[in-house]
Design a protein around this motif. Sequence first.
Motif, PDB file in Angstrom:
ATOM      1  N   THR A 156       1.452 -53.863  38.242  1.00  0.00           N
ATOM      2  CA  THR A 156       1.774 -53.778  39.662  1.00  0.00           C
ATOM      3  C   THR A 156       3.261 -53.514  39.844  1.00  0.00           C
ATOM      4  O   THR A 156       4.088 -54.146  39.185  1.00  0.00           O
ATOM      5  CB  THR A 156       1.410 -55.097  40.372  1.00  0.00           C
ATOM      6  N   PHE A 157       3.590 -52.566  40.704  1.00  0.00           N
ATOM      7  CA  PHE A 157       4.988 -52.307  41.038  1.00  0.00           C
ATOM      8  C   PHE A 157       5.073 -51.763  42.450  1.00  0.00           C
ATOM      9  O   PHE A 157       4.095 -51.317  43.021  1.00  0.00           O
ATOM     10  CB  PHE A 157       5.638 -51.352  40.027  1.00  0.00           C
ATOM     11  N   ARG A 158       6.252 -51.811  43.006  1.00  0.00           N
ATOM     12  CA  ARG A 158       6.469 -51.355  44.381  1.00  0.00           C
ATOM     13  C   ARG A 158       7.020 -49.922  44.374  1.00  0.00           C
ATOM     14  O   ARG A 158       7.814 -49.557  43.520  1.00  0.00           O
ATOM     15  CB  ARG A 158       7.449 -52.270  45.093  1.00  0.00           C
ATOM     16  N   VAL A 159       6.573 -49.173  45.374  1.00  0.00           N
ATOM     17  CA  VAL A 159       7.033 -47.801  45.550  1.00  0.00           C
ATOM     18  C   VAL A 159       6.960 -47.479  47.045  1.00  0.00           C
ATOM     19  O   VAL A 159       6.152 -48.062  47.773  1.00  0.00           O
ATOM     20  CB  VAL A 159       6.175 -46.822  44.700  1.00  0.00           C
ATOM     21  N   GLU A 160       7.807 -46.576  47.486  1.00  0.00           N
ATOM     22  CA  GLU A 160       7.804 -46.204  48.903  1.00  0.00           C
ATOM     23  C   GLU A 160       6.449 -45.601  49.277  1.00  0.00           C
ATOM     24  O   GLU A 160       5.830 -44.882  48.485  1.00  0.00           O
ATOM     25  CB  GLU A 160       8.910 -45.175  49.201  1.00  0.00           C
ATOM     26  N   ASP A 161       6.016 -45.858  50.499  1.00  0.00           N
ATOM     27  CA  ASP A 161       4.730 -45.348  50.976  1.00  0.00           C
ATOM     28  C   ASP A 161       4.650 -43.829  50.885  1.00  0.00           C
ATOM     29  O   ASP A 161       3.618 -43.283  50.493  1.00  0.00           O
ATOM     30  CB  ASP A 161       4.477 -45.789  52.426  1.00  0.00           C
ATOM     31  N   THR A 162       5.738 -43.165  51.249  1.00  0.00           N
ATOM     32  CA  THR A 162       5.713 -41.697  51.235  1.00  0.00           C
ATOM     33  C   THR A 162       5.580 -41.159  49.811  1.00  0.00           C
ATOM     34  O   THR A 162       4.856 -40.183  49.584  1.00  0.00           O
ATOM     35  CB  THR A 162       6.977 -41.111  51.892  1.00  0.00           C
ATOM     36  N   LEU A 163       6.245 -41.796  48.862  1.00  0.00           N
ATOM     37  CA  LEU A 163       6.135 -41.360  47.469  1.00  0.00           C
ATOM     38  C   LEU A 163       4.730 -41.607  46.942  1.00  0.00           C
ATOM     39  O   LEU A 163       4.139 -40.753  46.274  1.00  0.00           O
ATOM     40  CB  LEU A 163       7.168 -42.068  46.588  1.00  0.00           C
ATOM     41  N   LYS A 164       4.164 -42.769  47.265  1.00  0.00           N
ATOM     42  CA  LYS A 164       2.799 -43.091  46.835  1.00  0.00           C
ATOM     43  C   LYS A 164       1.806 -42.063  47.369  1.00  0.00           C
ATOM     44  O   LYS A 164       0.949 -41.565  46.636  1.00  0.00           O
ATOM     45  CB  LYS A 164       2.416 -44.491  47.296  1.00  0.00           C
ATOM     46  N   ALA A 165       1.931 -41.738  48.639  1.00  0.00           N
ATOM     47  CA  ALA A 165       1.016 -40.778  49.266  1.00  0.00           C
ATOM     48  C   ALA A 165       1.174 -39.389  48.648  1.00  0.00           C
ATOM     49  O   ALA A 165       0.182 -38.716  48.344  1.00  0.00           O
ATOM     50  CB  ALA A 165       1.251 -40.724  50.773  1.00  0.00           C
ATOM     51  N   ALA A 166       2.408 -38.958  48.444  1.00  0.00           N
ATOM     52  CA  ALA A 166       2.653 -37.637  47.856  1.00  0.00           C
ATOM     53  C   ALA A 166       2.121 -37.577  46.421  1.00  0.00           C
ATOM     54  O   ALA A 166       1.525 -36.571  46.012  1.00  0.00           O
ATOM     55  CB  ALA A 166       4.146 -37.319  47.886  1.00  0.00           C
ATOM     56  N   PHE A 167       2.311 -38.665  45.672  1.00  0.00           N
ATOM     57  CA  PHE A 167       1.827 -38.705  44.292  1.00  0.00           C
ATOM     58  C   PHE A 167       0.303 -38.671  44.257  1.00  0.00           C
ATOM     59  O   PHE A 167      -0.304 -37.937  43.470  1.00  0.00           O
ATOM     60  CB  PHE A 167       2.363 -39.960  43.589  1.00  0.00           C
ATOM     61  N   ALA A 168      -0.338 -39.447  45.129  1.00  0.00           N
ATOM     62  CA  ALA A 168      -1.803 -39.464  45.198  1.00  0.00           C
ATOM     63  C   ALA A 168      -2.337 -38.079  45.572  1.00  0.00           C
ATOM     64  O   ALA A 168      -3.337 -37.623  45.000  1.00  0.00           O
ATOM     65  CB  ALA A 168      -2.272 -40.514  46.197  1.00  0.00           C
ATOM     66  N   ASP A 169      -1.683 -37.400  46.511  1.00  0.00           N
ATOM     67  CA  ASP A 169      -2.101 -36.045  46.894  1.00  0.00           C
ATOM     68  C   ASP A 169      -1.950 -35.071  45.729  1.00  0.00           C
ATOM     69  O   ASP A 169      -2.838 -34.252  45.474  1.00  0.00           O
ATOM     70  CB  ASP A 169      -1.289 -35.540  48.090  1.00  0.00           C
ATOM     71  N   ALA A 170      -0.820 -35.161  45.024  1.00  0.00           N
ATOM     72  CA  ALA A 170      -0.591 -34.271  43.872  1.00  0.00           C
ATOM     73  C   ALA A 170      -1.635 -34.522  42.790  1.00  0.00           C
ATOM     74  O   ALA A 170      -2.144 -33.570  42.179  1.00  0.00           O
ATOM     75  CB  ALA A 170       0.816 -34.484  43.320  1.00  0.00           C
ATOM     76  N   ALA A 171      -1.990 -35.771  42.557  1.00  0.00           N
ATOM     77  CA  ALA A 171      -3.015 -36.104  41.565  1.00  0.00           C
ATOM     78  C   ALA A 171      -4.365 -35.539  41.991  1.00  0.00           C
ATOM     79  O   ALA A 171      -5.088 -34.944  41.180  1.00  0.00           O
ATOM     80  CB  ALA A 171      -3.095 -37.619  41.381  1.00  0.00           C
ATOM     81  N   LYS A 172      -4.705 -35.721  43.264  1.00  0.00           N
ATOM     82  CA  LYS A 172      -5.991 -35.246  43.781  1.00  0.00           C
ATOM     83  C   LYS A 172      -6.119 -33.724  43.633  1.00  0.00           C
ATOM     84  O   LYS A 172      -7.196 -33.211  43.322  1.00  0.00           O
ATOM     85  CB  LYS A 172      -6.144 -35.658  45.243  1.00  0.00           C
ATOM     86  N   GLN A 173      -5.029 -33.013  43.844  1.00  0.00           N
ATOM     87  CA  GLN A 173      -5.051 -31.548  43.704  1.00  0.00           C
ATOM     88  C   GLN A 173      -5.374 -31.129  42.268  1.00  0.00           C
ATOM     89  O   GLN A 173      -5.811 -30.006  42.032  1.00  0.00           O
ATOM     90  CB  GLN A 173      -3.711 -30.955  44.126  1.00  0.00           C
ATOM     91  N   ARG A 174      -5.170 -32.041  41.340  1.00  0.00           N
ATOM     92  CA  ARG A 174      -5.448 -31.756  39.921  1.00  0.00           C
ATOM     93  C   ARG A 174      -6.699 -32.495  39.435  1.00  0.00           C
ATOM     94  O   ARG A 174      -6.889 -32.676  38.236  1.00  0.00           O
ATOM     95  CB  ARG A 174      -4.235 -32.126  39.080  1.00  0.00           C
ATOM     96  N   ASP A 175      -7.523 -32.925  40.396  1.00  0.00           N
ATOM     97  CA  ASP A 175      -8.750 -33.673  40.096  1.00  0.00           C
ATOM     98  C   ASP A 175      -8.499 -34.897  39.235  1.00  0.00           C
ATOM     99  O   ASP A 175      -9.247 -35.190  38.293  1.00  0.00           O
ATOM    100  CB  ASP A 175      -9.796 -32.769  39.425  1.00  0.00           C
ATOM    101  N   ARG A 176      -7.420 -35.598  39.505  1.00  0.00           N
ATOM    102  CA  ARG A 176      -7.064 -36.824  38.793  1.00  0.00           C
ATOM    103  C   ARG A 176      -6.749 -37.894  39.830  1.00  0.00           C
ATOM    104  O   ARG A 176      -6.448 -37.593  40.980  1.00  0.00           O
ATOM    105  CB  ARG A 176      -5.823 -36.614  37.910  1.00  0.00           C
ATOM    106  N   THR A 177      -6.812 -39.125  39.413  1.00  0.00           N
ATOM    107  CA  THR A 177      -6.358 -40.205  40.280  1.00  0.00           C
ATOM    108  C   THR A 177      -4.912 -40.511  39.930  1.00  0.00           C
ATOM    109  O   THR A 177      -4.431 -40.167  38.837  1.00  0.00           O
ATOM    110  CB  THR A 177      -7.203 -41.482  40.087  1.00  0.00           C
ATOM    111  N   ALA A 178      -4.238 -41.170  40.836  1.00  0.00           N
ATOM    112  CA  ALA A 178      -2.859 -41.573  40.571  1.00  0.00           C
ATOM    113  C   ALA A 178      -2.819 -42.484  39.348  1.00  0.00           C
ATOM    114  O   ALA A 178      -1.932 -42.369  38.499  1.00  0.00           O
ATOM    115  CB  ALA A 178      -2.262 -42.266  41.794  1.00  0.00           C
TER     116      ALA A 178
END
Length: 95
Positions: A7-29
């Motif tokens: 578990t670690f903390r990250v800014e909401d915007t970074l988390k969302a952008a990372f999750a979107d980038a992962a999804k575009q590659r058919d992967r989870t964060a």
Amino acid sequence: MPESTFTFRVEDTLKAAFADAAKQRDRTAAQLLRDFMRSYVVETQSSDPAYDAWLHRKAEAGERDYRAGRLISQEEATAKAAQRKAAILSQHDTL
């Protein structure tokens, strides 16, 4: 293999952008984070301190030669390398 939670903390915007980038590659964060962690571990474990020190010394020596004007042309370097290669190959042929 047992698993644990990281578990670690990250800014909401970074988390969302990372999750979107992962999804575009058919992967989870989480999948990508595990991949990044494995890559980092392999990279740091494969580092050889003795080699790193040797390489650092060679780079410093090259820098000193450059600053002192002790340089040869690309053509000279290529010719010297070809001579060394020929010498090594001729030794190999006589074995």
